[in-house]
Design a protein around this motif. Structure first.
Motif, mmCIF file in Angstrom:
data_model
loop_
_atom_site.group_PDB
_atom_site.id
_atom_site.type_symbol
_atom_site.label_atom_id
_atom_site.label_comp_id
_atom_site.label_asym_id
_atom_site.label_seq_id
_atom_site.Cartn_x
_atom_site.Cartn_y
_atom_site.Cartn_z
ATOM 1 N N SER A 172 -12.313 -2.464 0.916
ATOM 2 C CA SER A 172 -12.991 -2.069 -0.313
ATOM 3 C C SER A 172 -14.385 -1.506 -0.063
ATOM 4 N N LYS A 198 -13.188 2.787 2.624
ATOM 5 C CA LYS A 198 -13.149 3.984 1.787
ATOM 6 C C LYS A 198 -13.237 5.216 2.681
ATOM 7 N N THR A 254 -5.403 6.673 -1.113
ATOM 8 C CA THR A 254 -6.680 7.186 -1.622
ATOM 9 C C THR A 254 -6.850 8.683 -1.388
#
Length: 302
Positions: free
Chosen positions: A117, A121, A179
């Motif tokens: 987290s 990223k 992501t």
């Protein structure tokens, strides 16, 4: 290789690290085999995934527990070979070798969740790994870390974790943790290659030796103490790394930079191709599934 035997079996093959790698493999096969039935919805792991994981562990042992690690304390080109395999080859193999159901349980751990987290990223992982790798190869940092019993394993462990996090956005197979789109993954890998280039260029185009570890006998001897028993090292009465009769220091240094860049380009190019063709295959399947059905009068009867 014959010259390396003077340092003894322990320094050359690291039996303790070998035992650790064997335990990891035993645990892996027990989890995906005997104990898989205790995990809900745990599917059978393919031979391809098993091959990836075993290959990753074998390479990890060879570069950190085998002769390459010892040689990397003597010549810089071996060190860069070790770095290239350890951070650009091993992490993707390990990630590709873990089944989805096992990855899901790993990322449920509090520490792993926290890393993903924050540092996990994409942009942060990209910058963190490449910055850490470049900082490590600054001469003042490199020589200090290479001669530190505590700093050396800690720095390399952090760098390895950062490499896993860097590869996560590209090779993560979990649908709920995607992501990046496929095109962004390709751009991500191009950016990785560009960010690693300055560190390699600094080494390749340097006209003088950069690292005291490979030129100063006292610094070299202190670095060697990290992988060779002190009593063995003191009995050899070596004056420096030149005992190996390898190429001159500057040429060895430049060779190391070239090796790193070549391996990195091959691996990154392979991953870009892997992502692209997987993307193209998905698009073809999507178009096929979304194609409108022919009207009845145009359909051929069997």
């Amino acid at each position: 290789m014959n010259n390396l035997w003077i340092f003894g079996f322990e320094a050359l093959w690291s039996p303790i690290f070998l035992s650790m790698m064997i335990l990891v493999l035993v645990a892996y096969f027990l989890i995906i085999g005997k104990y898989r039935s205790y995990i809900p919805h745990a599917e059978k792991v393919s031979k391809k995934q098993q091959f990836y994981f075993v290959t990753g562990i074998v390479l990890l042992y060879l570069v950190k527990g085998g002769p390459i690690d010892l040689l990397g304390h003597i010549i810089f080109s071996a060190h860069m070979t070790e770095m290239a395999i350890l951070y650009t080859v091993v992490p993707p193999l390990l990630l590709l070798g873990l089944p989805n159901w096992l990855l899901e349980r790993v990322i449920q751990m509090r520490g792993v969740r926290l890393l993903l987290s924050t540092v996990g990223k994409p942009l942060v992982a990209l910058l963190f790994f490449n910055a850490l790798f470049s900082i490590y190869h600054l001469p003042v940092v490199f020589d200090a870390v290479k001669q530190s019993y505590i700093g050396h394993p800690i720095f390399l462990a952090i760098l390895f974790v950062s490499a896993l996090l860097m590869w996560w956005p590209v090779l993560n197979p979990l649908p709920d943790h995607q992501t990046l789109s496929e095109i962004k993954k390709i751009g991500y890998m191009f950016a990785n290659g560009m960010l690693l280039t300055p560190a390699c260029a600094l080494i390749i185009f340097a006209s003088t030796p950069l690292f005291a570890t490979y030129t100063d006998p006292q610094a070299w001897m202190k670095a060697m103490e990290l992988c060779v028993p002190t009593d063995t090292l003191s009995s050899l009465q070596l004056t420096g790394p030149d005992f190996l009769g390898w190429i001159p220091v500057v040429e060895d240094q430049q060779t190391g930079g070239v090796i790193m860049k070549i391996i990195q380009e091959i691996v990154y190019g392979t991953v870009i191709g892997y992502v692209f063709f997987r993307w193209a295959r998905r698009e073809r399947e999507k178009e096929k599934n979304e194609a409108p059905a022919l009207p009845p009068y145009l359909q051929t009867k069997p």
